[in-house]
Design an enzyme around this catalytic site. Structure first.
Site, PDB file in Angstrom:
ATOM      1  N   LYS A  24      27.480  41.599 -25.869  1.00  0.00           N
ATOM      2  CA  LYS A  24      28.013  40.861 -24.721  1.00  0.00           C
ATOM      3  C   LYS A  24      26.990  39.824 -24.264  1.00  0.00           C
ATOM      4  CE  LYS A  24      27.216  42.667 -20.610  1.00  0.00           C
ATOM      5  NZ  LYS A  24      26.585  41.736 -19.654  1.00  0.00           N
ATOM      6  N   ASN A  25      25.726  40.264 -24.126  1.00  0.00           N
ATOM      7  CA  ASN A  25      24.694  39.347 -23.641  1.00  0.00           C
ATOM      8  C   ASN A  25      24.414  38.243 -24.653  1.00  0.00           C
ATOM      9  OD1 ASN A  25      24.463  40.897 -21.355  1.00  0.00           O
ATOM     10  ND2 ASN A  25      22.775  42.117 -22.130  1.00  0.00           N
ATOM     11  N   ARG A  94      26.425  36.403 -14.654  1.00  0.00           N
ATOM     12  CA  ARG A  94      25.210  35.633 -14.391  1.00  0.00           C
ATOM     13  C   ARG A  94      25.011  34.496 -15.383  1.00  0.00           C
ATOM     14  NH1 ARG A  94      23.975  40.854 -16.030  1.00  0.00           N
ATOM     15  NH2 ARG A  94      22.596  41.015 -17.821  1.00  0.00           N
ATOM     16  N   ASP A 118      26.392  42.880 -12.792  1.00  0.00           N
ATOM     17  CA  ASP A 118      26.363  44.228 -12.237  1.00  0.00           C
ATOM     18  C   ASP A 118      25.367  44.331 -11.086  1.00  0.00           C
ATOM     19  OD1 ASP A 118      28.196  45.039 -14.093  1.00  0.00           O
ATOM     20  OD2 ASP A 118      26.680  45.540 -15.575  1.00  0.00           O
ATOM     21  N   ASP A 307      19.017  49.108 -20.446  1.00  0.00           N
ATOM     22  CA  ASP A 307      20.439  49.422 -20.641  1.00  0.00           C
ATOM     23  C   ASP A 307      20.664  50.695 -21.439  1.00  0.00           C
ATOM     24  OD1 ASP A 307      22.104  47.250 -19.436  1.00  0.00           O
ATOM     25  OD2 ASP A 307      20.810  46.003 -20.659  1.00  0.00           O
ATOM     26  N   VAL A 329      12.387  47.907 -14.905  1.00  0.00           N
ATOM     27  CA  VAL A 329      12.901  46.550 -15.131  1.00  0.00           C
ATOM     28  C   VAL A 329      13.721  46.051 -13.940  1.00  0.00           C
ATOM     29  CG1 VAL A 329      14.278  45.084 -16.671  1.00  0.00           C
ATOM     30  CG2 VAL A 329      12.852  46.910 -17.627  1.00  0.00           C
TER      31      VAL A 329
END
Length: 435
Positions: A24-25, A94, A118, A307, A329
């Site tokens: 996704k990123n 974002r 998120d 994640d 993080v």
């Protein structure tokens, strides 16, 4: 429209094969980078996730042509570039902030609404803003969003206060067409960042990845379109490995190279997981006596990825003893814990640095460490999911609970994972959709 919910009945060990697509990123950042090319770019092995549609809609609003087929995305500049990302995209994800640099190159000005994504802690928007200012842009941050203006960006020396992935990507996409050389110190070196740099290099950018988190970018006059194949999503790969371990099953994960999971594999192996790794797939199984507790600290790459900790937290509840997780993080990454507690996960959250040396949140009130007791008997519950990763973890908890669960807010999972409902069903989970 009435929101979809998932009804889950625990149905024993999850077994089978999962093919992971690009992350996704990764895919959304490549879509933004493709804006910069003078010809058509194509992105292959793209996941079918909500994030792609959101990013595509933003690009189309800017005058960029986007075509999405089953596993491929084609992107090309349109005849007229609109420098403003519409307010309708405020808070959705974002990605808009990453469009500032490209829009300055294409239109000389840019407006993007405030970032979303998120709710896991403050995103360092100031890192992006300061980087653009140091390259010669005039940037104003208002309540509605960020406005920037620049005739031409100039190469400069930038040192990030923290190796932020997003800020590194902003510098990459702003410096490739800037006048002169940019030296970025304390850059993020996550696989997705390197993958983006390689895509920009295919488009004609001049980028050097130097030791000690240093990236050197020499600006060029123009970039062309390029084609790339995305590597498999390491978050998704880890999540499905955890699904097999949590349920005492066996999930073979295809499509994600081993080098993206080095730290994760060793962490699970220390807990007693046994691995079968070859060029085709990765597979982890738990020994008959079960997994052991562990102390894990998240960190920037090549450390244990932030994640990964959400599925790990559920795995801790099914491992013998007291486990500790220290999140370094994001300060608010543990927002999902109440949902898991309602399902019987015995988790306590603290504002101290546990399970590792003091981190940048050690003198704040951020609750960023957790102690987890295992083995816990999880129970079915009716829970609303706050974000993508929490959503996936709630499915894992539901898979080993003592009764049925109802999960609400499943659109979060579908925003970030490739067809998760179908994947879980194929692994043998008793899962049903309901509106």
């Amino acid at each position: 429209m009435e929101e979809e919910v998932w009804l889950i009945e625990p149905s024993g060990p999850l077994r089978g094969d999962v093919e992971v697509r690009g992350s996704k990123n990764g895919v959304s950042k490549h879509m933004v980078a493709a804006m910069l090319g003078s010809g058509e770019s194509s992105i292959h092995n793209a996941p079918d996730v909500g994030e792609v549609e959101i990013t595509a809609a933003m690009l189309r609003a800017l005058g960029i042509d986007v075509e999405i087929s089953r596993t491929e995305i084609r992107i090309a500049q349109g005849p007229q570039i609109e420098p403003r990302v519409p307010d309708a995209f405020t808070g959705l994800n974002r990605i808009p902030i990453l469009m500032l640099g490209p829009l300055l190159h294409l239109a000389g000005e840019a407006f993007v609404p405030l970032v979303g994504g998120d709710p896991i802690g403050r995103r360092p928007v100031n890192f992006h803003v300061e980087a653009l200012r140091s390259m010669g842009a005039e940037v104003e941050v208002g309540d509605a969003g960020i406005f920037a203006k620049a005739k031409r960006l100039n190469g400069t020396r930038i040192e990030l206060p923290y190796p932020s992935v997003g800020a590194t990507e902003t510098v990459l996409m702003s410096a490739v067409l800037a006048e002169g050389k940019t030296v970025l110190k304390n850059a993020a070196m996550e696989p997705e960042v390197v993958e983006l740099a390689l895509f920009l290099q295919r488009m004609g950018a001049r980028i050097e990845l130097s030791p000690d988190r240093r990236i050197v970018i020499e600006g060029v006059e123009r970039l062309r379109g390029a084609s790339t194949w995305l590597n498999g999503d390491r978050i998704e790969a880890f999540s499905y490995l955890a699904a097999g371990l949590i349920t005492q099953g066996e999930v073979r994960v295809h499509g994600c190279p081993q080098d993206r999971l080095v730290t994760a594999i060793t962490t699970l192996a220390r807990m007693g997981a046994q691995f079968d790794i070859n060029d085709e797939y990765l597979c982890a199984t738990a020994p008959p006596e079960g997994l052991r507790a562990a102390a894990v600290q998240t960190d920037t790459h090549p450390g244990f990825m932030t994640d990964w900790q959400t599925p790990l937290m559920v795995l801790f509840t099914q491992s013998q003893g007291m486990s500790v997780l220290h999140e370094t993080v994001f300060e608010n990454r543990l927002v999902y814990v109440p949902a898991l507690q309602r399902m019987g996960c015995e988790i306590e959250v603290f504002d101290q640095c546990l399970g590792g040396p003091a981190c940048r949140y050690h003198d704040t009130n951020a609750r960023h460490s957790a102690v987890v007791r295992g083995v816990s008997q999880l129970k079915g519950a009716d829970v609303t999911l706050p974000d993508i990763r929490a959503g996936f973890s709630a499915v894992l908890a539901a898979a080993v609970a003592d009764g049925p669960s109802t999960l609400r807010g499943v659109h979060h999972i579908e925003r970030g994972y490739h067809r998760p409902y179908e994947q879980f069903a194929s692994l043998g989970l008793d899962i049903r959709r309901k509106r």
